[in-house]
Design an enzyme around this catalytic site. Structure first.
Site, mmCIF file in Angstrom:
data_model
loop_
_atom_site.group_PDB
_atom_site.id
_atom_site.type_symbol
_atom_site.label_atom_id
_atom_site.label_comp_id
_atom_site.label_asym_id
_atom_site.label_seq_id
_atom_site.Cartn_x
_atom_site.Cartn_y
_atom_site.Cartn_z
ATOM 1 N N GLY A 135 80.070 53.585 51.249
ATOM 2 C CA GLY A 135 80.975 52.665 52.114
ATOM 3 C C GLY A 135 81.676 52.973 52.984
ATOM 4 O O GLY A 135 82.375 52.584 53.867
ATOM 5 N N TYR A 178 69.250 50.013 35.562
ATOM 6 C CA TYR A 178 69.862 50.504 36.970
ATOM 7 C C TYR A 178 68.370 50.387 37.441
ATOM 8 O O TYR A 178 68.481 50.024 39.177
ATOM 9 C CB TYR A 178 70.548 51.925 37.187
ATOM 10 C CG TYR A 178 70.832 51.834 38.181
ATOM 11 C CD1 TYR A 178 71.997 51.524 39.202
ATOM 12 C CD2 TYR A 178 70.039 53.368 39.028
ATOM 13 C CE1 TYR A 178 72.551 51.951 40.139
ATOM 14 C CE2 TYR A 178 70.559 53.496 40.812
ATOM 15 C CZ TYR A 178 71.299 53.417 40.946
ATOM 16 O OH TYR A 178 71.617 53.617 42.015
ATOM 17 N N SER A 195 68.019 52.296 45.973
ATOM 18 C CA SER A 195 67.981 54.029 45.648
ATOM 19 C C SER A 195 66.698 54.520 44.906
ATOM 20 O O SER A 195 65.687 53.309 44.478
ATOM 21 C CB SER A 195 68.452 53.897 43.859
ATOM 22 O OG SER A 195 68.676 55.594 43.351
#
Length: 337
Positions: free
Chosen positions: A40, A218, A170
């Site tokens: 970020g 995840y 991801s």
């Protein structure tokens, strides 16, 4: 194909922003999940380097947001940067943050959904959704839905496809499809097609004492990021909006600070080169700015180029099913067309 096939693993986000400066200058841009020493930060600094009209930084921790804003104002004086606190684990917080956004801008050219979380143990959002799925996907889904009118307003004044929604996923998505029969990871029986990858390192298959499969949770959330993008590609193009998902690469950050030692070591072994925050942000900048991508060229990028994601993340049926589940969990419709 992207415009710059020579870009790759070690490309700088700052150099991407410089190459496409006309795509940043005078634009309204939002980046979520902004904190020091992470993707970020690299993303925010790269956009700030080319004089956007308004750069809005959204994240959960006020002090971390202000630290990045201070760097931007010191390094790039004159850039209009605003910080807005939002907790993606709270739909109330998301709605409040969007009202603050609307008080600042009336159009939105680029939305980079960079925020994400990993948890070692089971946690729940304010609405009772498993936290990794709830933050990484449902919170992002709601935020994008509420900001969509601003994206449509920007798209009306821009070339088709120049207005973008970028979703960080991801390569971890390859470990699991969406567990529609057990999206809250409550150890319910699921059909074969929803089970995680048959082969994976033992550390990734490890469950906590209550049966919580952290890595699979995840992975499911990262698959959701891609399926969300797929649905947007097919339905938001009528409004002139394009969307891409991406893997930022192995980036040195605090994202995995809760991992057990064996999980951390297994993850570390998956990457031969660990990027700094600037390198880690480069693929986000390519996805957001490359004019060749105004027309849909693919779905998922890694190291600044298109990359084949898992088959379960390319299913239009799964994308439709996830969209309907997401609307149910946010308690509203996402009007995309």
């Amino acid at each position: 194909m992207t415009s710059k096939p020579e870009w790759g693993l070690k490309t700088s986000a700052l150099s991407v922003a410089e190459e496409y400066a006309d795509r940043v200058r005078g634009k309204n841009i939002i980046v979520t999940g902004v904190a020091p020493q992470g993707v970020g930060e690299g993303t925010a600094l790269a956009f700030a380097s080319q004089q956007p009209a308004n750069l809005l930084l959204l994240s959960r921790t006020k002090e971390k947001l202000e630290a990045i804003a201070d760097i931007i104002q010191t390094t790039y004086p004159g850039v209009s940067v605003r910080t807005i606190v939002v907790d993606l684990a709270s739909q109330t917080s998301i709605r409040k943050a969007v009202e603050e956004v609307k008080d600042t801008i009336s159009t939105l050219d680029i939305l980079v959904n960079n925020a994400g979380v990993t948890r070692r143990l089971r946690h729940w959002t304010e609405e009772g959704i498993e936290t990794q799925f709830g933050v990484n996907h449902i919170g992002t889904f709601l935020l994008t839905s509420l900001l969509f009118p601003l994206l449509k307003a920007a798209a009306e004044k821009s070339p088709p496809g120049a207005t973008r929604v970028i979703n960080l996923s991801s390569h971890g998505h390859m470990l699991s499809p969406i567990r529609f029969h057990d999206y809250n990871m409550e150890n319910k029986e699921i059909p074969q097609e929803e089970k995680p990858a048959a082969r994976m390192p033992p550390a990734f298959a490890k469950a906590s004492d209550d049966g919580y499969l952290s890595t699979i949770a995840y992975a499911q959330s990262k698959t959701a990021n891609i399926l969300f993008t797929l649905y947007l590609q097919e339905h938001a193009k009528a409004s002139g909006i394009m969307s891409y998902a991406l893997h930022p690469g192995g980036v040195i950050s605090s994202l995995g600070r809760e991992h057990d030692k064996d999980v951390a070591e297994t993850i570390a072994a998956t990457s031969k080169y660990w990027k700094n925050s600037d390198e880690g942000a480069s693929t986000s900048l390519v996805a957001a700015l490359d004019p060749a991508l105004d027309e849909c060229r693919g779905l998922y990028l890694a190291d600044c180029q298109f990359f084949q994601c898992a088959e379960h993340a390319r299913s239009r049926d799964a994308a439709q099913k996830l969209w309907e589940l997401s609307e149910k969990l946010m308690g509203d419709k996402f009007i995309v067309e």
